[in-house]
Design a protein around this motif. Structure first.
Motif, PDB file in Angstrom:
ATOM      1  N   SER A 113     -37.080 -10.381 -19.168  1.00 11.20           N
ATOM      2  CA  SER A 113     -37.061  -9.151 -19.954  1.00 11.20           C
ATOM      3  C   SER A 113     -37.458  -9.359 -21.409  1.00 11.20           C
ATOM      4  CB  SER A 113     -35.666  -8.515 -19.900  1.00 11.20           C
ATOM      5  OG  SER A 113     -34.708  -9.360 -20.509  1.00 11.20           O
ATOM      6  N   ARG A 117     -40.987 -12.526 -20.639  1.00 13.26           N
ATOM      7  CA  ARG A 117     -41.690 -11.241 -20.561  1.00 13.26           C
ATOM      8  C   ARG A 117     -43.197 -11.424 -20.692  1.00 13.26           C
ATOM      9  NH1 ARG A 117     -40.816  -5.467 -23.773  1.00 13.26           N
ATOM     10  NH2 ARG A 117     -42.902  -4.673 -23.305  1.00 13.26           N
ATOM     11  N   GLN A 140     -30.431  -4.081 -19.917  1.00 12.52           N
ATOM     12  CA  GLN A 140     -31.182  -3.261 -18.967  1.00 12.52           C
ATOM     13  C   GLN A 140     -32.318  -2.510 -19.653  1.00 12.52           C
ATOM     14  OE1 GLN A 140     -30.430  -2.611 -15.346  1.00 12.52           O
ATOM     15  NE2 GLN A 140     -32.570  -2.014 -15.617  1.00 12.52           N
ATOM     16  N   ALA A 156     -35.277  -4.748 -20.178  1.00 14.56           N
ATOM     17  CA  ALA A 156     -35.931  -5.029 -18.902  1.00 14.56           C
ATOM     18  C   ALA A 156     -36.766  -3.843 -18.440  1.00 14.56           C
ATOM     19  CB  ALA A 156     -34.881  -5.393 -17.857  1.00 14.56           C
ATOM     20  N   ASP A 157     -36.219  -2.637 -18.586  1.00 16.82           N
ATOM     21  CA  ASP A 157     -36.953  -1.436 -18.190  1.00 16.82           C
ATOM     22  C   ASP A 157     -38.211  -1.257 -19.037  1.00 16.82           C
ATOM     23  OD1 ASP A 157     -35.054  -0.866 -16.270  1.00 16.82           O
ATOM     24  OD2 ASP A 157     -33.970   0.585 -17.502  1.00 16.82           O
ATOM     25  N   THR A 213     -37.133  -4.761 -11.732  1.00 17.03           N
ATOM     26  CA  THR A 213     -36.108  -5.531 -12.433  1.00 17.03           C
ATOM     27  C   THR A 213     -34.967  -5.859 -11.480  1.00 17.03           C
ATOM     28  OG1 THR A 213     -34.879  -3.574 -13.157  1.00 17.03           O
ATOM     29  CG2 THR A 213     -36.606  -4.404 -14.628  1.00 17.03           C
TER      30      THR A 213
END
Length: 248
Positions: free
Chosen positions: A17, A22, A43, A46-47, A62
């Motif tokens: 992430s 990434r 989160q 990551a999104d 994810t």
């Protein structure tokens, strides 16, 4: 990031992430790999990574999991296989760095690094050895500090030296499987893991020690990951690749 989507391979990236993870995910997605970004905490970040890949036509998902928890990681591998059909590449960038001279080190910090950096690498490597398809690649992460002998880094360097040992032996244990196993060992790289807590003067001094006159970037390291994950890297196996601009 390009959109040359020519591959049908599947990659699982731990620590995917942010930072090197990434950028490596974006690099692999740009060649057509479907990528699963495994993260443990944020989160939203990551999104955002998945959205960036999806916006240029890539395939990404994810998964939240603790890399040192074998049950969670087995479920993560299951999820990737169910969603994308299999796994061809595992890039294990997840790790933590807690610095202290040996004499002052809090042993709780030593245990934390051992759990993530050693046990986590072992769990991911074990699952990769069992699950990767023929022609696959496992890429673990060490550090150039294992060769630099920098004061304050003893516990961290020790945990990463263990990663190198596991990786090199596993490559030989997988004889006949057509799976490569390598380690990438970055030098000082401008990521949050390296920059956090360091004054600007120290960062500049470290950058000045490099023959190239700068810190590495996540993009520099992702290029090495893409090489080892792709067809050009198939004859590179059981190696620790130091990607550091010549600092060590």
């Amino acid at each position: 990031m390009t959109t040359n989507l020519t591959s049908d391979r599947v990659a699982l990236i731990t620590g995917g992430s942010g930072g090197i993870g990434r950028v490596a995910a974006e690099k692999l997605a740009a060649t057509g790999d479907a990528v699963a970004l495994l993260f443990s905490g944020n989160q939203q970040r990551a999104d955002e990574a998945v959205a960036a890949i999806s916006q240029v036509g890539g395939r990404a998902t994810t998964i939240r999991a603790d890399i040192a928890d074998e049950t969670q990681m087995a479920a993560a591998f299951d999820q990737v296989e169910q969603e994308f059909g299999g796994i061809d590449v595992v890039v294990n960038t997840a790790g933590i760095m807690l610095l202290s001279p040996v004499a002052q080190l809090d042993l709780a910090d030593l245990d934390r690094m051992h759990r993530t950096n050693i046990r986590g690498t072992f769990v991911v490597s074990q699952l990769a050895a069992r699950r990767l398809r023929s022609g696959g690649a496992l890429i673990n992460f060490s550090t150039s500090v294992t060769r630099l002998q920098t004061p304050g880094y003893a516990a961290y360097a020790a945990s990463k030296a263990a990663v190198e040992a596991v990786t090199l032996i596993l490559a030989r244990e997988l004889q006949g499987r057509d799976i490569t196993v390598n380690t990438v060992a970055p030098g000082p790289t401008a990521t949050p893991l390296f920059l956090e807590g360091k004054p600007q003067e120290l960062i500049e001094r470290i950058a000045g020690m490099n023959p190239m006159g700068r810190l590495g970037t996540a993009e520099d390291i992702a290029e090495a990951v893409a090489f080892l994950a792709g067809p050009a890297g198939r004859w590179t196996n059981g190696q620790t690749l130091f990607v550091n601009g010549g600092v060590a």
